[in-house]
Write an enzyme that holds these catalytic residues in place. Structure first.
Site, PDB file in Angstrom:
ATOM      1  N   LYS A 100       0.862  -1.171   0.000  1.00 17.04           N
ATOM      2  CA  LYS A 100       0.000   0.000   0.000  1.00 17.04           C
ATOM      3  C   LYS A 100       0.904   1.227   0.000  1.00 17.04           C
ATOM      4  O   LYS A 100       1.439   1.626   1.032  1.00 17.04           O
ATOM      5  CB  LYS A 100      -0.907  -0.016   1.227  1.00 17.04           C
ATOM      6  CG  LYS A 100      -2.093   0.969   1.139  1.00 17.04           C
ATOM      7  CD  LYS A 100      -1.706   2.392   1.456  1.00 17.04           C
ATOM      8  CE  LYS A 100      -2.888   3.337   1.358  1.00 17.04           C
ATOM      9  NZ  LYS A 100      -2.460   4.762   1.544  1.00 17.04           N
ATOM     10  N   CYS A 109      13.206  10.084   7.722  1.00 14.56           N
ATOM     11  CA  CYS A 109      13.058   9.650   9.113  1.00 14.56           C
ATOM     12  C   CYS A 109      14.365   9.834   9.874  1.00 14.56           C
ATOM     13  O   CYS A 109      14.354  10.071  11.080  1.00 14.56           O
ATOM     14  CB  CYS A 109      12.608   8.198   9.161  1.00 14.56           C
ATOM     15  SG  CYS A 109      13.677   7.074   8.234  1.00 14.56           S
ATOM     16  N   GLU A 136       9.171   0.960  11.247  1.00 12.71           N
ATOM     17  CA  GLU A 136      10.252   1.939  11.130  1.00 12.71           C
ATOM     18  C   GLU A 136       9.583   3.304  11.174  1.00 12.71           C
ATOM     19  O   GLU A 136       8.921   3.723  10.227  1.00 12.71           O
ATOM     20  CB  GLU A 136      11.027   1.709   9.818  1.00 12.71           C
ATOM     21  CG  GLU A 136      12.402   2.355   9.829  1.00 12.71           C
ATOM     22  CD  GLU A 136      12.371   3.760   9.284  1.00 12.71           C
ATOM     23  OE1 GLU A 136      12.333   4.709  10.107  1.00 12.71           O
ATOM     24  OE2 GLU A 136      12.390   3.918   8.058  1.00 12.71           O
ATOM     25  N   GLU A 172       9.053  15.670  15.898  1.00 13.21           N
ATOM     26  CA  GLU A 172       9.620  15.494  14.565  1.00 13.21           C
ATOM     27  C   GLU A 172       9.021  16.533  13.625  1.00 13.21           C
ATOM     28  O   GLU A 172       7.802  16.649  13.494  1.00 13.21           O
ATOM     29  CB  GLU A 172       9.326  14.092  14.046  1.00 13.21           C
ATOM     30  CG  GLU A 172       9.984  13.795  12.708  1.00 13.21           C
ATOM     31  CD  GLU A 172       9.743  12.378  12.252  1.00 13.21           C
ATOM     32  OE1 GLU A 172      10.664  11.788  11.658  1.00 13.21           O
ATOM     33  OE2 GLU A 172       8.637  11.848  12.495  1.00 13.21           O
TER      34      GLU A 172
END
Length: 502
Positions: A188, A297, A263, A395
């Site tokens: 996906k 990331c 992750e 973040e």
């Protein structure tokens, strides 16, 4: 029509349309709905894809289970290795085309996407080398009348849910080891970046993979991801994305006791000591937070620097930030493209407002690039950032660097570890003893010494804490997609007391 809008029929506009791939067939959504994906540079739709839902997920998982029980499940590791090498060759052949799709969908630099596509084949070559080496072992148990051995068997159907920042690279981090292990995959892609995964599937068909081994289901919004995460026919979920969504995936997976590889986000720190090569550190910091428009990331979004060289290093970084060429991601001289979508653009702008309000000082950037239109912002450097500030804790996923000074090695380690994330970090020093000592002390899955943002198919990658569970890349990754079966063989044919164990 903006991204996320739907139409009654897939081809209701003049935009190129990319159907899903389920069971080796190009198909539309069961509902007949589609949506448009936006070019972040121009801020306008450029393609459309199927807008699927749980019914399409059922079909894809069914196709993957059928392939697992059919020709793919009967293929040996040697056969899988040949196919993995073949698809690697096809990706290498079509790297420029696939990179162009990535740039159009993500807004990332064409040269960066070409670089990524040039390396992606290496993941398939590396895991092709492991596909025929997934060995079990014999166990010398204390019962001489038994032979005991183990087999490594595929986990089964893998749901690979990937983000929009490096769509193909992060998909192949999951796809290559899962296929090497003998699993089948339902992917996906992000609703913002569906196209490259759909085109990747065509290379698998050309390589000769059996139908249903690699399926791609697209859809805008959370419906497809939720259906995959909660599907009882999925045996393993591999997810890359935000920590918030990763937690939702884990909760859905728990209902079926489905294994996960997560992750997730990061708040990674560069730790720069006074003896470091400041020019090299400057380059590393720039690469860590401004390359890819900070949308990685592993972005090194915190800079912890010895107070004695703080001003000198900040001046170097700010001067370089001011000269970064922001513009068309397809242009050869562009160094930073737009943010990938409107929600991310709004998020980064919110930090431009909150950081100064909380006491940080803007020494570079801190503004959108209004004259370019689209989702452009300037590379931003903030000083005077204390650990409790929002920009130091959350973040950003954008080109924003938060700088904090330190006075001692112990303080630097405490600041670096003062986050619930633990994905990556870097130590900059010429002292080999200190470099290793501090790298060992940092709570992060990857630590670079005098470098940043270097990866490879053979080196495990993943995080501690809120940065995730499990590892991608390296031998550890292929083990994530296997399960161990123990087999006991009675050798003498004798009888034993049925009411005792062993």
């Amino acid at each position: 029509m903006t991204a996320g809008s739907t139409t009654g029929t897939p081809d209701s506009s003049t935009l190129p349309h990319f159907p899903m791939v389920i069971g080796g067939q190009r198909v539309q959504a069961v509902s007949g709905r589609s949506y448009q994906t936006t070019d972040p540079f121009r801020g306008e739709p450029w393609a459309s894809a199927a807008d699927a839902d749980a019914a399409d997920v059922d079909l894809a998982v069914g196709a993957a289970r059928q392939a697992l029980a059919g020709p793919w499940g009967k293929l040996t590791g040697f056969g899988r290795a040949k196919l993995l090498r073949k698809v690697g060759d096809l990706i290498a052949r079509d790297a420029d085309y696939l990179a162009g799709l990535e740039t159009r969908d993500t807004g990332k630099l064409a040269r960066e996407m070409r670089g990524q596509l040039a390396t992606i084949p290496e993941w398939f070559y590396y895991y092709a080398g492991l596909a025929d080496k997934l060995e079990g072992s014999t166990i010398p148990v204390d019962k001489p009348n038994f032979l005991v051995y183990t087999r490594l068997e595929p986990a089964g159907v893998v749901a690979a849910i990937v983000p929009w920042n490096s769509p193909l690279l992060l998909l192949c981090w999951k796809l290559a080891p899962a296929l090497a292990a003998g699993c089948t995959v339902v992917a996906k892609p992000s609703d913002y970046t569906p196209v490259s995964a759909l085109e990747l599937a065509a290379r698998f068909e050309e390589a000769g993979f059996p139908a249903g081994v690699f399926n791609v289901v697209t859809g805008f919004g959370p419906a497809v991801g939720k259906a995959l995460a909660a599907h009882p026919g999925v045996d393993k979920i591999a997810f890359t994305g935000s920590t918030r969504v990763g937690a939702e995936v884990a909760r859905a997976a728990a209902a079926n006791i489905t294994g996960t590889v997560l992750e997730l986000g990061g708040k990674s720190a560069h730790v720069v000591f006074a003896d470091a090569d400041l020019d090299a550190a400057c380059n590393g910091v720039i690469a860590g937070v401004f390359a890819a428009t900070g949308q990685t990331c592993m972005a090194g979004s915190r800079l912890l620097v010895d107070r004695t060289v703080h001003d000198q290093l900040v001046a170097k970084i700010a001067a370089r930030a001011e000269t970064i060429k922001v513009g068309d991601p397809a242009a050869a001289d562009t160094e930073m493209g737009p943010l990938a979508n409107e929600p991310q653009y709004a998020k980064v702008l919110s930090f431009f407002a909150s950081a100064p309000a909380e006491g940080a000082t803007v020494v570079a950037g801190g503004q959108p690039v209004a004259e370019l239109g689209g989702y452009f912002v300037r590379p931003t450097v903030l000083t005077g950032v204390s650990p409790e500030m929002t920009v130091a804790c959350e973040e950003v996923f954008g080109p924003v660097l938060a700088v904090t000074p330190f006075d001692t090695e112990a303080e630097a380690i405490e600041l670096a570890n003062g986050t619930r994330y633990g994905l990556a970090g870097a130590v900059w020093t010429k002292d080999i003893h200190r470099g290793h000592r501090v790298a060992h002390a940092l709570k992060a899955g990857t630590v670079w010494i005098n470098a940043y943002r270097v990866i490879g198919p053979d080196v495990p990658f993943g995080g501690f804490g809120l940065s995730g569970i499990g590892r991608e890349n390296g031998i550890e990754a292929v083990r994530e997609y296997t399960q161990t079966k123990a087999i006991w063989v009675e050798l003498t044919g004798g009888t034993r007391d049925p009411f005792t164990l062993g």
